[in-house]
Design an enzyme around this catalytic site. Structure first.
Site, short mmCIF file in Angstrom:
data_model
loop_
_atom_site.label_atom_id
_atom_site.label_comp_id
_atom_site.label_asym_id
_atom_site.label_seq_id
_atom_site.Cartn_x
_atom_site.Cartn_y
_atom_site.Cartn_z
CG HIS A 166 -0.32 -0.04 2.53
ND1 HIS A 166 0.25 -1.19 3.05
CD2 HIS A 166 -0.14 0.92 3.47
CE1 HIS A 166 0.74 -0.94 4.25
NE2 HIS A 166 0.53 0.35 4.52
CG HIS A 202 0.91 5.47 4.24
ND1 HIS A 202 -0.02 5.44 5.25
CD2 HIS A 202 1.63 4.33 4.33
CE1 HIS A 202 0.13 4.32 5.94
NE2 HIS A 202 1.12 3.63 5.40
#
Length: 136
Positions: free
Chosen positions: A98, A100
């Protein structure tokens, strides 16, 4: 597999979704560093940067640029951090690739991606250059 980010990315758990397409979902982080902190989640599971195929990684970066531009305009932030951690030592706590997206505001004191600069000595520089080159 019981990956919480797989469930979030695929809509099995409700999210505050900013964007979605066939391959990614972008959601607001439940523990934000700043107002608007979001996560880019691929819908397929990859533990980290080392596992994600190059084509998917490229698409994630293109999406990060698109989202950062839209979020900067929408939130009137003063800057932007794009953070992607790999491995526990690097701060990764959920082992699903992922990214941010962290809008930054003057004097927000978020402290994201901060370190004390060191010094690059000649011996280390040579060792790193040679070691990395041997892996490419």
């Amino acid at each position: 597999m019981e990956c919480i980010f797989c469930k979030l990315a695929n809509g099995e758990i409700p999210t505050a979704t900013l964007y979605e397409d066939e391959e990614f979902r972008v959601i607001l982080d439940l523990g934000p560093a700043t107002k608007g902190h979001a996560l880019i989640l691929p819908k397929k599971h990859y533990a980290n940067l080392y596992e994600i195929p190059e084509e998917q990684a490229a698409k994630a970066m293109i999406l990060a640029k698109k989202m950062a531009s839209a979020m900067t305009k929408a939130l009137s932030c003063d800057g932007f951090n794009l953070v992607q951690n790999n491995g526990e030592a690097a701060g990764q706590t959920v082992f699903h690739f992922h990214m941010h997206l962290i809008p930054r505001y003057k004097d927000d004191h978020a402290g994201v991606a901060a370190w004390t600069p060191g010094t690059l000595d000649e011996e280390t520089k040579k060792l790193v250059i040679e070691s990395v080159a041997a892996q490419l």
